[in-house]
Design an enzyme around this catalytic site. Structure first.
Site, short mmCIF file in Angstrom:
data_model
loop_
_atom_site.label_atom_id
_atom_site.label_comp_id
_atom_site.label_asym_id
_atom_site.label_seq_id
_atom_site.Cartn_x
_atom_site.Cartn_y
_atom_site.Cartn_z
N TYR A 124 -7.08 -38.08 -15.74
CA TYR A 124 -6.10 -39.24 -15.86
C TYR A 124 -6.54 -40.27 -17.11
CZ TYR A 124 -3.91 -38.17 -11.20
OH TYR A 124 -3.12 -37.44 -10.52
N ASP A 204 -9.76 -26.02 -2.90
CA ASP A 204 -8.93 -24.99 -2.38
C ASP A 204 -9.22 -25.04 -1.25
OD1 ASP A 204 -11.14 -24.15 -3.81
OD2 ASP A 204 -10.16 -22.15 -4.35
N ASP A 228 -5.79 -37.53 -5.68
CA ASP A 228 -4.35 -37.97 -6.01
C ASP A 228 -3.62 -36.68 -4.88
OD1 ASP A 228 -2.05 -38.99 -6.56
OD2 ASP A 228 -2.03 -38.40 -8.56
N ASP A 232 -1.71 -37.31 -0.62
CA ASP A 232 -0.42 -37.06 -0.15
C ASP A 232 -0.38 -36.17 0.71
OD1 ASP A 232 0.27 -39.00 -2.14
OD2 ASP A 232 1.67 -37.82 -2.91
#
Ligand code: NAI
Length: 338
Positions: A124, A204, A228, A232
């Site tokens: 980011y 993963d 991030d 979610d």
């Protein structure tokens, strides 16, 4: 005590959920002087995506902000104002508690996770360029300083809140230098918290584990990008983005905001669910030392969901924003007058 709080209502459904949240906070009796300001610098076209310096100054002055979502263009356009705000204020820790709300349909029950995401670096950093036509480079920045301070934040949080376990999530098998540095920094901090179990998981595998059995996790500590995505994903375990809060915390100030975006598909229709921003505001009240008020509002919110009459469409109900907000206000008035 009178608190001074910067209110950035945001865009899309932002103003709708901010108004609802503000009404409920005001009804709780907490005295807040709001300084309302746009997060985006106005007007001239080339400035239209830039962060409003006056908003940054306001948060620095008040040290606390409540923020609605702001839109970001996809694949092109200017960088995210949300990311710019967090970076300018050095809000390095993104804290996302993920917990079931009884009455909200979800795939699991009794989920109670804390996600701690590094908020200032990783992919980011916005350092991208086209090397030659058809080839682009995005730089992933990981520093010992940022990794150590986010690890310290996570372990301190775990200690203060009686949490038992911290999992660091990484991909150091492939990104040996960058994620390797993240892990080495976390291990150094973990050694200073012997009472807290420390585990590591490759990202993963962590994704698979969390959808198979989220109850095995307590605190998850992640670099920015994995944080991030996984936060979610974790929201999806308990009913979605409409019902989970978040806080961006730095050493000098904090900004509380919902995890969801501007929801352009329902913006302006009065359908938005204000729960996520309201729950973020409860984290804010806690931060301001107003725990009793936060608990009263939380009780009213939980009652509204338990009753299940005035819940919004995103969680399977039929109520609009106004009806939901009024139901929480009624429940709050009932608990306050007892
Ligand atoms: P979104 O979160 O805005 O919407 C995803 C879906 O969830 C939509 O169907 C929407 O109607 C629903 N939804 C979200 N919040 C809701 C709420 N409170 N009540 C009821 N339904 C809700 O995500 P999307 O569409 O990917 O992003 C839209 C814009 O928001 C983009 O410009 C994005 O960059 C921005 N965004 C801003 C964030 C922030 O300010 N922190 C965070 C995420 C996205």
């Amino acid at each position: 005590m009178n608190h001074h709080v910067t209110l950035i209502p945001g865009e899309g459904i932002g103003p709708e959920v901010s108004t609802a949240t503000r009404r409920i906070l005001e009804a709780s009796g907490v005295e807040i002087e709001w300084e309302e300001i746009s997060g985006r610098a106005d007007e001239s076209a080339d400035q239209s995506q830039r962060v409003n310096q006056a908003a940054i100054d306001s948060v620095r002055r008040n040290r606390v902000a409540l923020k609605g979502p702001m839109a970001t263009a996809i694949a092109g356009g200017a960088p995210s104002v949300n990311v710019a705000l967090r970076k300018s204020l050095d809000l390095y820790a993104n804290l996302r508690p993920v917990k079931n709300i009884p009455g909200v349909k979800s795939h699991f029950e009794d989920v109670d996770l804390i996600i701690v995401r590094e908020n200032t670096e990783d992919l980011y950093s916005g350092l991208e360029h086209e090397v030659v036509p058809g080839v682009v480079e995005s730089l992933k920045i990981i520093t010992e300083k940022a990794s150590t301070r986010i690890a310290r934040f996570a372990f301190d949080y775990a200690r203060r809140h009686g949490r038992k376990k911290v999992h660091a999530i990484h991909k150091a098998n492939i990104m040996k230098l960058s994620d390797g540095l993240f892990l080495r920094s976390v291990r150094t901090v973990a050694a200073q918290f012997p009472e807290i179990q420390y585990r590591e998981l490759i990202v993963d595998n962590a994704c698979m584990q969390i959808v198979m059995d989220p109850l095995q996790f307590d605190v998850l500590l992640l670099p920015n990008l994995y944080g991030d995505v996984m936060s979610d994903l974790a929201a999806g375990l308990v009913g979605g983005l409409g019902v989970v809060p978040s806080a961006n915390i730095g050493d000098h100030c904090a900004m509380f905001e919902a995890v969801h975006g501007t929801a352009p598909d329902i913006a302006g229709k009065g359908l938005a669910n204000p729960t996520a921003l309201l729950m973020s505001a409860l984290l804010m009240l806690d931060y301001l030392g107003e725990r009793a008020a936060a608990e009263r509002i939380e009780a009213a919110l939980l009652k509204t969901y338990r009753d299940g009459i005035f819940t919004t469409k995103d969680v399977g109900g039929k109520a609009n924003t106004e009806q939901f907000t009024n139901a929480v206000l009624d429940a709050l008035a009932a608990t306050t007058s007892k």
